[in-house]
Design an enzyme around this catalytic site. Structure first.
Site, mmCIF file in Angstrom:
data_model
loop_
_atom_site.group_PDB
_atom_site.id
_atom_site.type_symbol
_atom_site.label_atom_id
_atom_site.label_comp_id
_atom_site.label_asym_id
_atom_site.label_seq_id
_atom_site.Cartn_x
_atom_site.Cartn_y
_atom_site.Cartn_z
ATOM 1 N N LYS A 74 -67.913 19.929 8.338
ATOM 2 C CA LYS A 74 -67.152 19.965 7.034
ATOM 3 C C LYS A 74 -68.210 20.477 6.199
ATOM 4 O O LYS A 74 -69.366 20.142 6.112
ATOM 5 C CB LYS A 74 -66.965 18.494 6.684
ATOM 6 C CG LYS A 74 -66.287 18.587 5.225
ATOM 7 C CD LYS A 74 -66.042 17.119 4.851
ATOM 8 C CE LYS A 74 -65.641 17.257 3.336
ATOM 9 N NZ LYS A 74 -65.751 15.743 2.648
ATOM 10 N N ASN A 133 -50.359 29.406 2.108
ATOM 11 C CA ASN A 133 -49.638 29.787 1.190
ATOM 12 C C ASN A 133 -48.433 28.751 1.062
ATOM 13 O O ASN A 133 -48.261 27.679 1.630
ATOM 14 C CB ASN A 133 -49.171 31.161 1.259
ATOM 15 C CG ASN A 133 -48.245 31.149 2.716
ATOM 16 O OD1 ASN A 133 -47.172 30.733 2.929
ATOM 17 N ND2 ASN A 133 -48.726 32.083 3.633
ATOM 18 N N LYS A 183 -43.773 49.593 8.093
ATOM 19 C CA LYS A 183 -43.573 48.671 9.517
ATOM 20 C C LYS A 183 -42.260 49.013 10.392
ATOM 21 O O LYS A 183 -42.050 48.243 11.356
ATOM 22 C CB LYS A 183 -43.421 47.306 9.089
ATOM 23 C CG LYS A 183 -44.526 46.933 8.178
ATOM 24 C CD LYS A 183 -44.409 45.403 7.575
ATOM 25 C CE LYS A 183 -45.715 45.115 6.642
ATOM 26 N NZ LYS A 183 -46.266 43.851 6.732
HETATM 27 N N1 CTP Z 1 -46.227 40.112 8.022
HETATM 28 C C1 CTP Z 1 -46.725 40.085 9.260
HETATM 29 N N2 CTP Z 1 -48.061 39.818 9.506
HETATM 30 C C2 CTP Z 1 -49.076 39.905 8.523
HETATM 31 C C3 CTP Z 1 -48.557 39.947 7.117
HETATM 32 C C4 CTP Z 1 -47.183 40.234 6.912
HETATM 33 O O1 CTP Z 1 -46.068 39.996 10.221
HETATM 34 N N3 CTP Z 1 -50.260 39.875 8.736
HETATM 35 C C5 CTP Z 1 -44.850 40.356 8.003
HETATM 36 C C6 CTP Z 1 -44.116 39.032 6.980
HETATM 37 O O2 CTP Z 1 -43.502 38.098 7.923
HETATM 38 C C7 CTP Z 1 -43.009 39.931 6.251
HETATM 39 C C8 CTP Z 1 -43.519 41.337 6.116
HETATM 40 O O3 CTP Z 1 -44.683 41.559 6.989
HETATM 41 O O4 CTP Z 1 -41.880 39.770 7.144
HETATM 42 C C9 CTP Z 1 -44.019 41.507 4.752
HETATM 43 O O5 CTP Z 1 -45.000 40.664 4.144
HETATM 44 P P1 CTP Z 1 -45.485 40.286 2.751
HETATM 45 O O6 CTP Z 1 -46.604 39.139 2.896
HETATM 46 O O7 CTP Z 1 -44.724 40.400 1.987
HETATM 47 O O8 CTP Z 1 -46.367 41.451 2.804
HETATM 48 P P2 CTP Z 1 -47.738 42.107 3.646
HETATM 49 O O9 CTP Z 1 -47.367 43.014 4.722
HETATM 50 O O10 CTP Z 1 -48.614 40.971 4.052
HETATM 51 O O11 CTP Z 1 -48.131 43.165 2.276
HETATM 52 P P3 CTP Z 1 -48.796 42.513 0.740
HETATM 53 O O12 CTP Z 1 -49.321 41.262 0.950
HETATM 54 O O13 CTP Z 1 -49.988 43.607 0.715
HETATM 55 O O14 CTP Z 1 -47.914 42.463 -0.048
#
Ligand code: CTP
Length: 402
Positions: free
Chosen positions: A287, A208, A339
């Site tokens: 690959k 990302n 969380k």
């Molecule tokens: N996070 C994490 N592990 C994951 C996904 C997210 O620890 N596999 C943590 C991120 O570091 C952040 C928080 O959860 O602090 C929210 O992450 P975000 O990407 O906004 O949300 P998600 O929980 O992944 O939910 P969604 O993608 O459905 O919005």
């Protein structure tokens, strides 16, 4: 804000010298006592009189000027400083400092100081990215100097690229974070930053746009405030912050292992990393060739690292981040609860000045007790500073309850 603090502002020769004038104005406005040291080349761009008028102090330019040495000698300047700030910092000065050379008033004073030094490189992009200059910068970071990255844009030389001096306001904020008191001494802080990468084959991955800047700012500012910081970083193009233990990882599972190794002994966790939610079920060993018209990848869910910490937490303060494109508050509130967090930092990544890679951030804080706070658009160092203020309050509250 800076009342009682002495800042020595070094100015070396480059077109960005004009921005140092505005920076000086901001420092004086915040009530810092500022002494300016200019190199000869800097005086070619803006006259010392401008700096003298705004700082209300004599400007120092010459090593062997009897009058200046008598007024306030270079060693005394170096000793008086609570912070030594150099903006702009030329490639030449970086090279001299990295190699222990001192041949003028500015480089001599810098070598003589025990104060934290904040260098703000600004130059032509090719010079900035030349192997020698990058090597010298790495060496300076290892030696404990603080470096503020230049920004990308149109350069005075007509080129485009990284090398512009950041806005005076950003430099000012970075300086403030180095001048603050060590109120986080004794606090063990774990910060995650950047993206994770999930390999598809030996040459491709899923990831990302996270730049890691917010997490790195938190680590840097917390360390400046005396915290013992471990930074778990995905692949980013940032220098490791001085005084911070940095663990480099690539995948979500590696981040999980690094978190496991540090979580029990941490007091606070900032989960600023953008963890990839899914990874390929199988990583191709070779690959993948474009043999077919379409290609399907089967993905499986990565563990939710923050939710796992939320289940395990005892005394730790857990801070999560919610980067959203819609329904900001509702989504952030759900994550806060699901969380088991103490605080979530919500930002709409589509808002101006708040997206991935931006130097600034626009965030809203949601606390477990239902409080909410909206911060204005701020440089990421300043956002980090405000977040750490809130966490310091939560730690204090917890200590009082115990
Ligand atoms: N996070 C994490 N592990 C994951 C996904 C997210 O620890 N596999 C943590 C991120 O570091 C952040 C928080 O959860 O602090 C929210 O992450 P975000 O990407 O906004 O949300 P998600 O929980 O992944 O939910 P969604 O993608 O459905 O919005």
């Amino acid at each position: 804000m800076l009342q009682g603090k002495t800042v020595v502002l070094g100015v070396s020769g480059g077109i960005a010298v004009y921005k140092a004038v505005e920076l000086l104005r901001l420092l004086v406005k915040a009530q810092a006592e500022v002494h300016v040291v200019m190199t000869r080349n800097a005086c070619e761009f803006v006259t010392p009189l401008t700096f003298q008028t705004l700082s209300h102090n004599p400007v120092h330019t010459e090593m062997f000027n009897l009058y200046q040495e008598q007024e306030i000698g270079h060693i005394s300047l170096a000793e008086r400083a609570d912070l030594f700030l150099v903006a702009p910092t030329t490639a030449n000065l970086i090279g001299k400092l990295a190699n222990g050379l001192a041949d003028d008033l500015l480089s001599t004073s810098l070598m003589a100081t025990r104060a934290p030094v904040l260098l703000c490189p600004a130059m032509n992009t090719n010079m900035y990215e030349s192997p020698g200059c990058l090597r010298n910068q790495r060496r300076l970071i290892e030696d404990g100097y603080h470096l503020l990255d230049p920004v990308s844009g149109d350069l005075a030389c007509g080129w485009q690229g990284k090398g512009k001096l950041p806005d005076p306001q950003q430099i000012f904020e970075a300086a403030c974070s180095l001048l603050v008191t060590e109120d986080l001494r004794g606090v063990r802080l774990l910060v995650t930053a950047g993206p994770t990468r999930e390999e598809i084959d030996p040459v491709r991955y899923l990831s990302n746009h996270s730049s890691g800047k917010m997490g790195y700012a938190i680590a840097r500012v917390a360390a400046a405030r005396g915290a013992e910081v471990t930074l778990i970083s995905g692949p980013v193009a940032l220098c490791e912050p001085a005084g911070v233990e940095t663990l480099q990882i690539v995948t979500a599972v590696q981040m999980q292992q690094a978190l496991d190794s540090r979580f029990e002994t941490s007091d606070v966790v900032f989960k600023a990393a953008a963890v990839a939610d899914y990874r390929p079920v199988q990583k191709a060993t070779q690959k993948i060739k474009k043999m077919t018209e379409s290609l399907s990848l089967q993905l499986e869910k990565n563990p939710d690292l923050l939710a796992e910490l939320g289940r395990r937490k005892k005394r730790q303060i857990l801070v999560g981040f919610a980067a959203e494109t819609e329904n900001l508050l509702a989504n952030a509130q759900t994550k806060l609860e699901q969380k088991n967090l103490d605080l979530i930092v919500a930002n709409d990544v589509t808002a101006e000045g708040a997206g991935f890679g931006s130097e600034t951030n626009l965030v809203r804080l949601l606390f477990a007790d239902g409080r909410q706070e909206e911060l204005p658009l701020l440089a990421k160092d300043e956002v980090a500073s405000r977040l750490l203020d809130r966490v310091a309050e939560l730690l204090k509250k917890r200590a009082n309850q115990a």
